[in-house]
Design a protein around this motif. Structure first.
Motif, PDB file in Angstrom:
ATOM      1  N   ASN A  20       0.946  -1.253   0.061  1.00  8.15           N
ATOM      2  CA  ASN A  20      -0.012   0.100  -0.120  1.00  8.15           C
ATOM      3  C   ASN A  20       0.918   1.164   0.134  1.00  8.15           C
ATOM      4  N   ALA A  21       0.531   2.152  -0.751  1.00  6.35           N
ATOM      5  CA  ALA A  21       1.304   3.589  -1.019  1.00  6.35           C
ATOM      6  C   ALA A  21       1.373   4.225   0.461  1.00  6.35           C
ATOM      7  N   LEU A  22       2.435   4.584   1.010  1.00  9.35           N
ATOM      8  CA  LEU A  22       2.701   5.392   2.204  1.00  9.35           C
ATOM      9  C   LEU A  22       2.721   6.765   1.613  1.00  9.35           C
TER      10      LEU A  22
ATOM     11  N   VAL B 103      10.521  12.826 -15.488  1.00  6.74           N
ATOM     12  CA  VAL B 103       9.186  12.878 -16.497  1.00  6.74           C
ATOM     13  C   VAL B 103       7.976  13.249 -15.376  1.00  6.74           C
ATOM     14  N   GLN B 104       7.431  14.271 -15.772  1.00  2.32           N
ATOM     15  CA  GLN B 104       5.926  14.301 -15.339  1.00  2.32           C
ATOM     16  C   GLN B 104       5.156  13.648 -15.942  1.00  2.32           C
ATOM     17  N   VAL B 105       4.346  13.158 -15.057  1.00  7.44           N
ATOM     18  CA  VAL B 105       3.318  11.878 -15.624  1.00  7.44           C
ATOM     19  C   VAL B 105       1.828  12.325 -15.156  1.00  7.44           C
TER      20      VAL B 105
ATOM     21  N   GLU C 268      -1.778   3.328  -9.149  1.00  6.96           N
ATOM     22  CA  GLU C 268      -2.490   3.506  -7.906  1.00  6.96           C
ATOM     23  C   GLU C 268      -2.410   4.996  -7.763  1.00  6.96           C
ATOM     24  N   PRO C 269      -3.697   5.623  -7.456  1.00  7.17           N
ATOM     25  CA  PRO C 269      -3.996   6.896  -7.497  1.00  7.17           C
ATOM     26  C   PRO C 269      -3.080   7.842  -6.301  1.00  7.17           C
ATOM     27  N   ALA C 270      -2.714   6.806  -5.187  1.00  3.66           N
ATOM     28  CA  ALA C 270      -2.036   7.367  -4.117  1.00  3.66           C
ATOM     29  C   ALA C 270      -0.590   7.638  -4.273  1.00  3.66           C
TER      30      ALA C 270
END
Length: 123
Positions: A30-32, A99-101, A106-108
């Motif tokens: 899970n993204a922190l 690189v700006q994406v 995952e949105p987080a």
């Protein structure tokens, strides 16, 4: 220091170590720090340090780096770059591209890094 789940592995090919897809995630993937790209970036460099050390390398061995970021260019320059400079402190640092994406898997997730290290066989 606590170990973190690492969605990426370092893959050795001859004298090169390819490190791909580092996100700042917990033990379950899970993204922190979902709203803080700078904290995610710091966590990514902690992970990269572990991957490099597992293969006998350090930040000084990284020769190329690609940083994918979803925040603004201003935030990247002001809040993320200082973590990069701290990681490569004491060495010249690798070639780099940012690189700006538009988004990640995952949105987080706000930041992802890939890198290549040169680790010649030592006698």
């Amino acid at each position: 220091m606590e170990e973190r789940y690492c969605m990426s592995v370092g893959v050795r090919a001859g004298d090169f170590l390819f490190i791909g897809g580092l996100f700042d995630v917990d033990d379950e993937g899970n993204a922190l720090h979902p709203e803080d790209a700078a904290m995610q970036f710091r966590g990514i460099y902690e992970q990269m340090n572990h991957v490099l050390a597992a293969h006998g390398g350090t930040a000084a061995d990284v020769v190329s780096e690609t940083i994918y970021y979803g925040c603004s260019a201003e935030e990247y320059s002001e809040r993320l770059v200082p973590h990069r400079l701290a990681f490569y402190q004491g060495c010249n640092g690798p070639s780099v591209v940012g690189v700006q994406v538009a988004g990640f898997i995952e949105p987080a997730i706000q930041v992802e890094v890939t890198a290549v290290a040169y680790l010649p066989a030592r006698a």
